[in-house]
Design a protein around this motif. Structure first.
Motif, PDB file in Angstrom:
ATOM      1  N   ASP A 224       0.626  -1.308  -0.048  1.00  0.00           N
ATOM      2  CA  ASP A 224      -0.080   0.110   0.093  1.00  0.00           C
ATOM      3  C   ASP A 224       0.875   1.307   0.007  1.00  0.00           C
ATOM      4  O   ASP A 224       0.879   1.979   0.890  1.00  0.00           O
ATOM      5  N   LYS A 225       1.580   1.511  -1.097  1.00  0.00           N
ATOM      6  CA  LYS A 225       2.342   2.847  -1.029  1.00  0.00           C
ATOM      7  C   LYS A 225       2.097   3.346  -2.295  1.00  0.00           C
ATOM      8  O   LYS A 225       2.064   2.552  -3.501  1.00  0.00           O
ATOM      9  N   PRO A 226       2.073   4.577  -2.594  1.00  0.00           N
ATOM     10  CA  PRO A 226       1.539   5.258  -3.657  1.00  0.00           C
ATOM     11  C   PRO A 226       2.507   5.354  -4.900  1.00  0.00           C
ATOM     12  O   PRO A 226       3.764   5.069  -4.548  1.00  0.00           O
ATOM     13  N   LEU A 227       2.099   5.252  -6.129  1.00  0.00           N
ATOM     14  CA  LEU A 227       3.051   5.145  -7.181  1.00  0.00           C
ATOM     15  C   LEU A 227       2.997   6.534  -7.828  1.00  0.00           C
ATOM     16  O   LEU A 227       2.063   7.346  -7.757  1.00  0.00           O
ATOM     17  N   VAL A 228       4.049   6.913  -8.524  1.00  0.00           N
ATOM     18  CA  VAL A 228       4.125   8.205  -9.484  1.00  0.00           C
ATOM     19  C   VAL A 228       4.658   8.049 -10.843  1.00  0.00           C
ATOM     20  O   VAL A 228       5.516   7.064 -11.173  1.00  0.00           O
ATOM     21  N   ALA A 229       3.896   8.873 -11.535  1.00  0.00           N
ATOM     22  CA  ALA A 229       4.245   8.625 -13.025  1.00  0.00           C
ATOM     23  C   ALA A 229       4.893   9.937 -13.437  1.00  0.00           C
ATOM     24  O   ALA A 229       4.541  11.211 -13.164  1.00  0.00           O
ATOM     25  N   VAL A 230       5.677   9.739 -14.705  1.00  0.00           N
ATOM     26  CA  VAL A 230       6.146  10.823 -15.530  1.00  0.00           C
ATOM     27  C   VAL A 230       5.885  10.823 -16.964  1.00  0.00           C
ATOM     28  O   VAL A 230       6.649   9.998 -17.642  1.00  0.00           O
ATOM     29  N   PRO A 231       4.772  11.178 -17.305  1.00  0.00           N
ATOM     30  CA  PRO A 231       4.168  10.750 -18.769  1.00  0.00           C
ATOM     31  C   PRO A 231       4.645  11.555 -19.651  1.00  0.00           C
ATOM     32  O   PRO A 231       3.849  11.507 -20.786  1.00  0.00           O
ATOM     33  N   THR A 232       5.978  12.012 -19.648  1.00  0.00           N
ATOM     34  CA  THR A 232       6.310  12.668 -20.626  1.00  0.00           C
ATOM     35  C   THR A 232       6.455  11.949 -22.242  1.00  0.00           C
ATOM     36  O   THR A 232       6.257  12.287 -23.215  1.00  0.00           O
TER      37      THR A 232
END
Ligand code: SPV
Ligand code: MG
Length: 309
Positions: A224-232
């Motif tokens: 249960d840990k948040p995910l981060v995206a860099v959608p360049t």
């Protein structure tokens, strides 16, 4: 998780921003962070409906130092730009600290220094020093720090924090380096176990196939840990769409920098041709607008208030 902190009576400015970021990551909408390369870009980001400022390593390298994003900019140079940014924005600041600028002790010192500087979060990636920008498509070596070593560094960075609200984001570069979803999962899981508060899974796959496979595998673990995206490199997905797929934070990493470069080039072309200021005036910010953005009148009024009294 985040709400356990919300009944605290009073928080420092830094901890209040960290709490805002933590609550945002647990929210049912995405935290949208936008890339700044200097204090002015951070101020401008704060004038719109965004949730956080991303101090982009690419942006700081290119704009503040005119250098490629290859670990040429040092920790203290990044810290200097970050301090200027942190000082002028009310948004939580998430700093791209590359690979922590060196080995184990450099990573620990990086976390300690940025925590003390009052930022909300640091992001530490697993590219081996000297790193290469993840968007660079030319021929170059892409080597990652062994997963055990990177986990050890992240654990020490987390343990070294002064404020328990300070957020450590671990960035996984396995998909960018072509190691595949299983390797990315091994790293993401190990970094979460090492105590990272969130995982940035970077990818250049336009079709989102790899990301989707990663997300399926990640969600199956129950971590249960948040995910981060860099959608360049998968730019057609909105922050809400990425949130629906399982990302808690979306970083629009470099658009203000690229806008600034284009605007400066367009203006310089006009000036080069016309050789007089009036030719550029219709398409550039007025002097007064810049004065307003940095609170010139308010500052003069504060300086001179006592004289009038
Ligand atoms: C940056 O903005 O410096 C980043 C994101 O790290 S990326 O350029 O996509 O690697
Ligand atoms: Mg970067």
């Amino acid at each position: 998780m985040a709400n356990t902190y919300s009944d605290r009576p009073s928080l420092s400015r830094a901890d209040a921003k960290r709490l805002r970021l933590r609550n945002g990551l647990a929210d049912d909408k995405p935290v949208v962070a936008v890339g700044a390369h200097d204090a002015m870009s951070a101020r401008l980001i704060g004038n719109y409906d965004f949730d956080a400022v991303w101090v982009s390593g690419f942006g700081v390298s290119a704009m503040a130092y005119g250098l490629p994003d290859l670990n040429l900019v040092t920790m203290s140079e990044t810290l200097a730009v970050t301090r200027a940014i942190e000082g002028v924005t009310e948004l939580p600041v998430v700093v791209d600290c590359d690979n922590g600028f060196g080995g184990f002790s450099n990573v620990v010192r990086t976390a300690v220094e940025f925590d003390r500087a009052g930022v909300a979060a640091v992001c530490i990636e697993d590219n081996l020093f000297p790193k290469r920008n993840s968007l660079y498509q030319g021929k170059s070596k892409r080597e990652l720090i062994p997963v055990k070593e990177q986990s050890r560094r992240l654990k020490a960075a987390v343990e070294g924090r002064d404020s328990e609200l300070f957020v450590v984001i671990a960035r996984v570069e396995a998909l960018i380096a072509g190691h595949g979803v299983d390797a990315a999962m091994e790293r993401a899981t190990a970094y979460a176990e090492a105590g990272a508060d969130a995982i940035l899974i970077h990818s250049k796959d336009k079709t989102l196939t790899e990301i989707t496979d990663f997300l399926d595998a990640w969600h199956a673990t129950g971590i249960d840990k948040p995910l981060v995206a860099v959608p360049t490199l998968f730019p057609d997905y909105t922050a809400d769409e990425l949130h629906a797929k399982g990302f808690s934070m979306v970083i629009l990493a470099n658009q203000p920098m690229r806008a600034a470069v284009k605007a400066m080039e367009d203006t310089l072309e006009i000036l080069d041709k016309e050789r007089k200021p009036a030719a550029a005036d219709p398409t550039i910010a007025s002097v007064n607008h810049v004065f307003d953005l940095v609170l010139t009148t308010e500052t003069i009024q504060a300086e001179e208030a006592d004289e009038e009294a």
